[in-house]
Scaffold this motif. Structure first.
Motif, PDB file in Angstrom:
ATOM      1  N   PHE A   1       4.934   6.400   1.779  1.00 40.27           N
ATOM      2  CA  PHE A   1       4.970   7.632   2.565  1.00 40.27           C
ATOM      3  C   PHE A   1       5.873   7.490   3.782  1.00 40.27           C
ATOM      4  CE2 PHE A   1       0.815   8.623   0.479  1.00 40.27           C
ATOM      5  CZ  PHE A   1       1.249   9.774  -0.151  1.00 40.27           C
ATOM      6  N   LEU A   2       5.881   6.325   4.396  1.00 38.53           N
ATOM      7  CA  LEU A   2       6.770   6.080   5.532  1.00 38.53           C
ATOM      8  C   LEU A   2       8.222   6.204   5.095  1.00 38.53           C
ATOM      9  CD1 LEU A   2       6.996   5.238   8.504  1.00 38.53           C
ATOM     10  CD2 LEU A   2       7.030   2.864   7.722  1.00 38.53           C
TER      11      LEU A   2
ATOM     12  N   ARG B   1       0.915   3.726   1.877  1.00 39.83           N
ATOM     13  CA  ARG B   1       1.349   4.238   3.182  1.00 39.83           C
ATOM     14  C   ARG B   1       2.789   3.847   3.493  1.00 39.83           C
ATOM     15  NH1 ARG B   1      -2.159   0.411   7.267  1.00 39.83           N
ATOM     16  NH2 ARG B   1      -1.291  -1.536   6.524  1.00 39.83           N
ATOM     17  N   PHE B   2       3.260   2.714   2.943  1.00 32.10           N
ATOM     18  CA  PHE B   2       4.656   2.334   3.150  1.00 32.10           C
ATOM     19  C   PHE B   2       5.589   3.247   2.355  1.00 32.10           C
ATOM     20  CE2 PHE B   2       2.502  -1.671   4.265  1.00 32.10           C
ATOM     21  CZ  PHE B   2       3.016  -1.824   5.538  1.00 32.10           C
TER      22      PHE B   2
ATOM     23  N   PRO C   1       0.830  -1.216   0.000  1.00 28.44           N
ATOM     24  CA  PRO C   1       0.000   0.000   0.000  1.00 28.44           C
ATOM     25  C   PRO C   1       0.863   1.264   0.000  1.00 28.44           C
ATOM     26  CG  PRO C   1      -0.499  -1.398   1.913  1.00 28.44           C
ATOM     27  CD  PRO C   1       0.618  -2.040   1.179  1.00 28.44           C
TER      28      PRO C   1
END
Length: 76
Positions: free
Chosen positions: A46-47, A43-44, A41
């Motif tokens: 963005f991390l 979000r990884f 996803p």
């Protein structure tokens, strides 16, 4: 004597900043590639982006310290 110590400290901190920038960039590229290949996803991604930004800010702080230390001393 103090100038030699400052110069050695500047060299060490400069190398650390360069290493942090290089490693952060390579790891960021690897995470981006792996995340896309594995279908992770966003979000990884963005991390990884935020971790890279933190590393770049750390390197910027190191370079800022070197610059401030050198701007206060007379140049030869």
């Amino acid at each position: 004597m103090a100038q030699a110590t400052n110069r050695a400290l500047d060299t060490t901190e400069g190398r650390l900043a360069a290493l942090v920038i290089a490693v952060a960039t390579v790891l960021w590229l690897a995470v981006q590639w792996f995340g896309k290949a594995a279908g992770l996803p966003p979000r990884f991604a963005f991390l990884a982006d935020f971790a890279a930004i933190a590393a770049y800010l750390f390197a910027l702080a190191q370079v800022w310290r070197i610059w401030r230390r050198r701007s206060g001393s007379p140049r030869n």
